[in-house]
Motif scaffolding. Structure first.
Motif, short mmCIF file in Angstrom:
data_model
loop_
_atom_site.label_atom_id
_atom_site.label_comp_id
_atom_site.label_asym_id
_atom_site.label_seq_id
_atom_site.Cartn_x
_atom_site.Cartn_y
_atom_site.Cartn_z
N VAL A 292 0.55 -15.12 -6.51
CA VAL A 292 0.81 -13.81 -5.92
C VAL A 292 -0.28 -12.82 -6.31
N ALA A 293 -0.64 -12.80 -7.60
CA ALA A 293 -1.68 -11.87 -8.06
C ALA A 293 -3.00 -12.10 -7.32
N THR A 294 -3.35 -13.39 -7.15
CA THR A 294 -4.61 -13.72 -6.48
C THR A 294 -4.59 -13.31 -5.02
N GLN A 295 -3.51 -13.61 -4.30
CA GLN A 295 -3.44 -13.29 -2.88
C GLN A 295 -3.37 -11.78 -2.64
N LEU A 296 -2.70 -11.05 -3.52
CA LEU A 296 -2.65 -9.60 -3.38
C LEU A 296 -4.06 -9.01 -3.42
N GLN A 297 -4.87 -9.52 -4.34
CA GLN A 297 -6.23 -8.99 -4.46
C GLN A 297 -7.13 -9.51 -3.34
N ARG A 298 -6.99 -10.80 -3.00
CA ARG A 298 -7.86 -11.41 -2.00
C ARG A 298 -7.54 -10.93 -0.59
N GLU A 299 -6.25 -10.88 -0.25
CA GLU A 299 -5.86 -10.57 1.12
C GLU A 299 -5.63 -9.07 1.36
N PRO B 33 -2.43 -5.87 -9.10
CA PRO B 33 -1.10 -5.62 -9.67
C PRO B 33 -1.18 -4.81 -10.97
N ALA B 34 -0.14 -4.04 -11.23
CA ALA B 34 -0.04 -3.35 -12.52
C ALA B 34 0.08 -4.37 -13.64
N THR B 35 0.77 -5.46 -13.37
CA THR B 35 0.87 -6.56 -14.33
C THR B 35 1.25 -7.83 -13.59
N THR B 36 0.92 -8.98 -14.20
CA THR B 36 1.31 -10.28 -13.67
C THR B 36 2.20 -10.95 -14.70
N HIS C 176 0.82 -1.21 0.00
CA HIS C 176 0.00 0.00 0.00
C HIS C 176 0.86 1.27 0.00
N LEU C 177 2.09 1.17 -0.49
CA LEU C 177 3.01 2.30 -0.48
C LEU C 177 2.97 3.11 -1.77
N GLY C 178 2.11 2.72 -2.72
CA GLY C 178 1.99 3.46 -3.97
C GLY C 178 2.96 3.03 -5.04
N LEU C 179 3.65 1.90 -4.85
CA LEU C 179 4.57 1.39 -5.87
C LEU C 179 3.78 0.59 -6.90
N GLY C 180 4.20 0.66 -8.17
CA GLY C 180 3.54 -0.12 -9.21
C GLY C 180 3.90 -1.59 -9.05
N ILE C 181 2.92 -2.45 -8.77
CA ILE C 181 3.20 -3.83 -8.39
C ILE C 181 3.27 -4.75 -9.61
N ILE C 182 4.38 -5.48 -9.70
CA ILE C 182 4.58 -6.53 -10.69
C ILE C 182 4.50 -7.85 -9.95
N ALA C 183 3.47 -8.64 -10.22
CA ALA C 183 3.27 -9.91 -9.50
C ALA C 183 3.89 -11.05 -10.28
#
Length: 318
Positions: free
Chosen positions: A114-121, A126-129, A102-109
């Protein structure tokens, strides 16, 4: 990923953060020896991170460093390789790791898990997977003339202090396996182990080429991971060695192919799965040819580089 950017003509800098010292020279020799293809300059991140167009954090700790030390308009990214809050019990470290998303960095999963848990938890998209790859230049079937004889024994990657790698369960499983197959040699690499009640062959930390030779000599590999899939699973397959993995929805999300063996993570079931591989003569014959794996990391490198380049066409502050 750094090498992929360098091949596109970008000048790269590897910033290291050490809470105890600004001196990064003690780490540089290891980096140069272990990653000889990477030509990046190596600097300390402790004073600040500056003189760059984009920065990529590589773990929750470095995400917090990036957020607190960036000077000037820089594009900031975060290459998330696992859902790292799961590395800790619910508490301070779990929370601080989760806050890194939640620091405002563009997330590359890296991968679907990883993409699923980032959204679920964490409620973060992510900006891209990008997909996993397998280093098939290193991990591959070797010519039989280089091998001492038919495949035998099994191999295990030990990480004693990393609980998500299931060391304790693996140790119990291998003790069960030894009772079933006392003549099968058990090879352990990574951490050296002691005080086991069964004989094992300790290899310690092996260079990749020597590890591939070990994979080519053995029939099965015990691969434990309770979060994202271990790279060892596909590397074993590329070398014709069958991985036995603790069954996990998260790990299954990013391992294609039908040749891995999944087992419920109890010592008895894992031992039985290893035993079934060792006893399976048909599978042993198949391992003379490589199993299906993803060919290298080229696609992942390209996707990461494309994202960074696109963002930097109009550099904005974070």
């Amino acid at each position: 990923m750094v090498e992929g950017l360098e091949r596109r003509g970008h000048r790269c800098t590897l910033f290291l953060y050490d809470v105890n010292s600004d001196d990064v020279t003690c780490h540089e020799e290891v980096i140069r020896r272990c990653w000889p293809g990477m030509k990046a300059t190596i600097k300390s991140a402790t004073p600040s991170i500056q003189g760059i167009d984009a920065v990529v954090a590589s773990s929750w700790q470095t995400a917090h460093v990036v957020a607190s030390r960036i000077a000037g308009p820089v594009r900031c990214f975060y290459f998330v390789q696992d859902y790292e809050p799961y590395f800790y019990p619910r508490g301070s470290l779990y929370t601080i790791a989760e806050l890194s998303y939640h620091l405002g960095l563009g997330i590359i999963a890296l991968g679907d898990m990883v993409a699923t848990q980032l959204q679920r938890e964490s409620g973060v998209a992510p900006a891209t997977t990008v997909p996993f790859g397998c280093d098939t230049e290193v991990y591959r079937i070797l010519d039989e003339s280089r091998m001492p004889g038919p495949r035998s024994g099994i191999v295990f990657y030990a990480k004693r202090s990393t609980d998500r790698r299931g060391y304790m369960l693996a140790k119990l499983a291998l003790e069960h396996f030894h009772e079933m197959h006392p003549d099968e040699e058990i090879h352990v690499y990574g951490d050296r182990v002691d005080n086991w009640r069964i004989p094992v062959t300790n290899h310690g930390s092996l260079p990749p080429a020597e590890l591939n030779e070990l994979y080519n000599r053995t029939r099965a590999g015990l691969v434990m991971s309770f979060t994202n899939i271990s790279l060892a699973a596909e590397e074993l397959l590329a070398a014709g060695c069958v991985p036995v993995l603790n069954d996990s929805v998260m790990a299954r999300a990013d391992l294609p192919g039908e040749n891995a063996v999944w087992a419920r993570p109890t010592p008895a079931v894992l031992a039985s799965a290893l035993s079934s591989v060792v006893d399976d003569q048909q599978r042993a014959a198949a391992s003379a040819a490589p199993f299906r794996v993803r060919p290298g990391w080229t696609q992942t490198q390209a996707m990461v580089a494309d994202l960074i380049e696109s963002a930097c066409k109009g550099v904005l502050s974070r």
